[in-house]
Design an enzyme around this catalytic site. Structure first.
Site, PDB file in Angstrom:
ATOM      1  N   GLU A  26     -34.453  27.536  23.551  1.00  0.00           N
ATOM      2  CA  GLU A  26     -33.077  28.070  23.637  1.00  0.00           C
ATOM      3  C   GLU A  26     -32.076  26.930  23.844  1.00  0.00           C
ATOM      4  O   GLU A  26     -30.987  26.919  23.272  1.00  0.00           O
ATOM      5  CB  GLU A  26     -32.957  29.086  24.774  1.00  0.00           C
ATOM      6  CG  GLU A  26     -33.801  30.336  24.604  1.00  0.00           C
ATOM      7  CD  GLU A  26     -33.549  31.068  23.298  1.00  0.00           C
ATOM      8  OE1 GLU A  26     -32.400  31.112  22.840  1.00  0.00           O
ATOM      9  OE2 GLU A  26     -34.528  31.591  22.723  1.00  0.00           O
ATOM     10  N   TRP A  43     -31.518  25.436  20.616  1.00  0.00           N
ATOM     11  CA  TRP A  43     -30.576  26.205  19.784  1.00  0.00           C
ATOM     12  C   TRP A  43     -29.162  25.662  19.988  1.00  0.00           C
ATOM     13  O   TRP A  43     -28.358  25.590  19.071  1.00  0.00           O
ATOM     14  CB  TRP A  43     -30.581  27.694  20.175  1.00  0.00           C
ATOM     15  CG  TRP A  43     -31.502  28.551  19.369  1.00  0.00           C
ATOM     16  CD1 TRP A  43     -32.658  29.124  19.798  1.00  0.00           C
ATOM     17  CD2 TRP A  43     -31.334  28.961  17.989  1.00  0.00           C
ATOM     18  NE1 TRP A  43     -33.220  29.857  18.779  1.00  0.00           N
ATOM     19  CE2 TRP A  43     -32.434  29.779  17.669  1.00  0.00           C
ATOM     20  CE3 TRP A  43     -30.374  28.721  17.018  1.00  0.00           C
ATOM     21  CZ2 TRP A  43     -32.586  30.342  16.402  1.00  0.00           C
ATOM     22  CZ3 TRP A  43     -30.522  29.282  15.752  1.00  0.00           C
ATOM     23  CH2 TRP A  43     -31.619  30.077  15.452  1.00  0.00           C
ATOM     24  N   TRP A  81     -13.790  44.365   4.929  1.00  0.00           N
ATOM     25  CA  TRP A  81     -13.671  44.682   6.357  1.00  0.00           C
ATOM     26  C   TRP A  81     -12.677  45.810   6.570  1.00  0.00           C
ATOM     27  O   TRP A  81     -11.698  45.946   5.828  1.00  0.00           O
ATOM     28  CB  TRP A  81     -13.189  43.451   7.144  1.00  0.00           C
ATOM     29  CG  TRP A  81     -14.049  42.238   7.040  1.00  0.00           C
ATOM     30  CD1 TRP A  81     -13.724  41.043   6.461  1.00  0.00           C
ATOM     31  CD2 TRP A  81     -15.400  42.082   7.521  1.00  0.00           C
ATOM     32  NE1 TRP A  81     -14.773  40.158   6.560  1.00  0.00           N
ATOM     33  CE2 TRP A  81     -15.822  40.764   7.200  1.00  0.00           C
ATOM     34  CE3 TRP A  81     -16.295  42.914   8.186  1.00  0.00           C
ATOM     35  CZ2 TRP A  81     -17.087  40.274   7.527  1.00  0.00           C
ATOM     36  CZ3 TRP A  81     -17.562  42.428   8.512  1.00  0.00           C
ATOM     37  CH2 TRP A  81     -17.938  41.118   8.177  1.00  0.00           C
ATOM     38  N   ASN A 107     -27.726  37.894  26.571  1.00  0.00           N
ATOM     39  CA  ASN A 107     -27.876  37.542  25.152  1.00  0.00           C
ATOM     40  C   ASN A 107     -28.303  38.719  24.284  1.00  0.00           C
ATOM     41  O   ASN A 107     -27.766  38.923  23.197  1.00  0.00           O
ATOM     42  CB  ASN A 107     -28.881  36.399  25.007  1.00  0.00           C
ATOM     43  CG  ASN A 107     -29.085  36.017  23.559  1.00  0.00           C
ATOM     44  OD1 ASN A 107     -28.140  35.606  22.889  1.00  0.00           O
ATOM     45  ND2 ASN A 107     -30.296  36.185  23.043  1.00  0.00           N
ATOM     46  N   TRP A 143     -16.144  39.725  11.660  1.00  0.00           N
ATOM     47  CA  TRP A 143     -16.795  39.005  12.766  1.00  0.00           C
ATOM     48  C   TRP A 143     -15.810  38.106  13.516  1.00  0.00           C
ATOM     49  O   TRP A 143     -15.981  37.837  14.706  1.00  0.00           O
ATOM     50  CB  TRP A 143     -18.000  38.196  12.260  1.00  0.00           C
ATOM     51  CG  TRP A 143     -17.662  37.098  11.285  1.00  0.00           C
ATOM     52  CD1 TRP A 143     -17.709  37.171   9.929  1.00  0.00           C
ATOM     53  CD2 TRP A 143     -17.249  35.750  11.595  1.00  0.00           C
ATOM     54  NE1 TRP A 143     -17.328  35.979   9.360  1.00  0.00           N
ATOM     55  CE2 TRP A 143     -17.044  35.080  10.361  1.00  0.00           C
ATOM     56  CE3 TRP A 143     -17.019  35.049  12.769  1.00  0.00           C
ATOM     57  CZ2 TRP A 143     -16.630  33.737  10.288  1.00  0.00           C
ATOM     58  CZ3 TRP A 143     -16.601  33.729  12.694  1.00  0.00           C
ATOM     59  CH2 TRP A 143     -16.409  33.087  11.467  1.00  0.00           C
ATOM     60  N   TRP A 179     -21.940  34.484  16.013  1.00  0.00           N
ATOM     61  CA  TRP A 179     -21.257  35.575  15.308  1.00  0.00           C
ATOM     62  C   TRP A 179     -21.603  35.564  13.826  1.00  0.00           C
ATOM     63  O   TRP A 179     -21.859  36.610  13.224  1.00  0.00           O
ATOM     64  CB  TRP A 179     -19.736  35.508  15.529  1.00  0.00           C
ATOM     65  CG  TRP A 179     -19.376  36.226  16.791  1.00  0.00           C
ATOM     66  CD1 TRP A 179     -19.196  35.666  18.017  1.00  0.00           C
ATOM     67  CD2 TRP A 179     -19.239  37.645  16.971  1.00  0.00           C
ATOM     68  NE1 TRP A 179     -18.937  36.646  18.955  1.00  0.00           N
ATOM     69  CE2 TRP A 179     -18.957  37.876  18.345  1.00  0.00           C
ATOM     70  CE3 TRP A 179     -19.316  38.741  16.127  1.00  0.00           C
ATOM     71  CZ2 TRP A 179     -18.753  39.153  18.863  1.00  0.00           C
ATOM     72  CZ3 TRP A 179     -19.111  40.016  16.649  1.00  0.00           C
ATOM     73  CH2 TRP A 179     -18.836  40.214  17.994  1.00  0.00           C
TER      74      TRP A 179
END
Ligand code: FAD
Length: 497
Positions: free
Chosen positions: A295, A298, A326, A361, A379, A402
């Protein structure tokens, strides 16, 4: 011409000071710019600048500004303990630095590097201008395990996909963190410098009227020492079982180091070495540790992507998503922001975010998927709301995550993977403890209906004190048709680039 104070300092034969510019690295330990400055033997002047939009940087969100206040305060306290203090300035960075350099006659300025496009452009300009003035400008690596250009694939290119990136990082050594300086030789603090200094309360970083962050303080303690304490507690109590527990929002199973890492109160190298040291003593923790370190990697991965694709916070990485149909629906967007969508796990997450400045998360993924896919809202609207409300709002992690959820980013989840908020709730919050914490009006519902109150018989709703449409909203969109609508919108993209 040197400023009079500099001439005065020169007469006293005080060596010219080295400036250390703190930016999202508010710590003394493993701070390479600070260590290098102290090693010069010259007086060191530590400073932080609240860069306003004039510098072309993205304006920091409200929750992050709340954190920054605590971070700067804690840094100043730590500096006092080692004989120094923090000069706080509020001005465009170049002006501020030129003024300080003039007043002090500084010979050099050191900082740790940052990786956003606007930040790099600003730092380059400042470096050029200060070098022209005769200052030595030196930058260091203090934010990541590896800088974006250090981990490349066999073709010498940056990685687009996480798993091979992870393997490459795991094969590299991580430099040992440097200790905090025991003493920082401070120079004199001339009157003109004192006049530039802004009191932290005058930076206006914390909300007052209304104080919407009143619930943050009991939960969060910014600052380096608190970051180290949080890491120690996590390693002692929660690393064991992290790999499974990290998906259960009702459990306090993750490290919650994200805001500390965001503001550089602890470095990922410190985290890395603390974890690997512990695993050396406790090999039984190695699987959980591996998951935890992945993590943290990441985080490096998103930063190297932001460095490579500076448009990530603003533009869909996959160009066809720029044609996505959208919806522009302020009613559903507002329901999502306020945690009133009628889907308990989504509402619990959005209320946790508003109340605490943080969200688990797993729930971040559920609420993001809900916004983009069930509500078909761009987004970027979600990214902006998170940017304003998260204490850990991070340009790389937020934008990348996102786009990952939206299916538009590099190495994303496919768009057609649409989370069902009911089954996600049932799987990851099986006894509804998380929902009950943040959506108390549903707390009387039995587990069978806590994630789908609309299916509860009238008698069950009544005895739980729930009146749908009154005490708690009906679903803002029905799951099945919303899913179909999202897939249809996605199919409409197929014919575009
Ligand atoms: P832990 O599980 O204890 O992980 C340790 C550290 O690893 C974290 O502190 C964080 O620095 C890093 N990390 C963990 N998960 C991720 C991840 N998925 N991507 C990148 N780094 C990760 N994280 C932020 O720090 N800032 C953000 O603005 C942010 N926005 C997000 C938006 C969305 C839509 C999603 C789905 C995720 C986002 N994340 C963000 C990633 C992740 O949710 C948080 O880092 C994590 O929940 C922080 O909690 P923790 O410190 O307890 O994590």
């Amino acid at each position: 011409m040197l400023h009079s104070s500099a001439a005065f300092l020169g007469e006293l034969r005080v060596p010219a000071p080295v400036l250390v510019w703190f930016r999202d690295d508010y710590r003394l330990t493993d701070n390479p710019a600070l260590s290098a400055a102290v090693e010069t033997g010259a007086p060191v002047l530590c400073l932080a600048i609240l860069e306003e939009s004039a510098d072309g940087l993205r304006h920091m969100g409200g929750a992050a500004r709340w954190w920054l206040h605590g971070s700067l305060l804690a840094l100043d306290e730590s500096l006092h303990e080692v004989g120094s203090r923090l000069l706080l300035l509020k001005a465009p960075a170049l002006n501020a630095l030129e003024t300080v350099a003039s007043i002090t006659g500084a010979s050099a300025i050191f900082w740790n590097r940052r990786y956003g496009a606007a930040e790099i452009a600003l730092d380059s300009t400042i470096k050029a201008r200060l070098t022209d003035r005769g200052l030595k400008v030196q930058s260091f690596s203090g934010r990541l395990l590896n800088e974006p250009w250090q981990v490349l694939n066999q073709a010498g290119k940056h990685f687009q996909v996480f798993t091979p990136y992870l393997r490459a990082v795991m094969a590299r050594p991580v430099a040992a963190p440097a200790p905090a300086p025991k003493m920082i030789p401070g120079g004199p603090w001339p009157e003109e410098l004192a006049r530039l200094h802004i009191d932290i309360d005058d930076l206006g970083l914390r909300p007052t009227n209304p104080d919407w962050a009143s619930e943050f303080a009991p939960i969060w303690k910014p600052g380096e020492q608190n970051a180290q304490r949080r890491l120690r507690n996590f390693l002692e109590s929660n690393l064991h079982g992290y790999a499974l527990g990290r998906d259960l929002p009702a459990q306090d199973a993750t490290s919650r180091l994200s805001p500390h890492l965001r503001f550089g109160e602890i470095s990922p190298r410190q985290v890395w070495h603390a974890v690997t040291h512990l695993v050396g003593e406790r090999p039984d923790l190695s699987q959980d540790a591996q998951k935890y370190l992945s993590e943290v990697i990441w985080r490096d991965f998103t930063h190297q992507l932001l460095h490579t694709y500076p448009h990530l916070p603003e533009k869909s990485h996959a160009p066809r998503f720029e044609n996505f149909p959208w919806e522009d629906d302020s009613r559903t967007l507002s329901a999502w922001r306020k945690g009133r969508t009628g889907y308990p796990i989504v509402d619990a997450g959005m209320r946790q975010l508003w109340r605490t400045g943080w969200m688990h998360n797993r729930v971040r993924m559920i609420v993001a998927s809900f916004l983009v896919k069930h509500l078909l809202i761009d987004w970027r609207q979600g990214e902006a709301w998170f940017w304003d409300t998260l204490v850990d709002a991070d340009p790389a992690n937020n934008a990348f995550s996102w786009q990952w959820i939206a299916g538009s980013g590099p190495d994303s989840a496919p768009f057609y993977r649409i989370f069902n908020p009911v089954t996600q709730g049932e799987k990851f919050d099986p006894d509804g403890a998380y929902v009950r914490t943040y959506v108390p009006e549903l707390s009387g519902l039995p587990n069978a209906f806590i994630h789908k109150p609309w299916e509860a018989p009238v008698s069950v709703l009544k005895s739980a004190g729930v009146e749908l449409g009154k005490t708690y909203p009906n679903p803002v969109v029905p799951h099945g048709p919303a899913r179909e609508r999202a897939l249809a919108a996605f199919r409409s993209l197929r014919n575009t680039i």
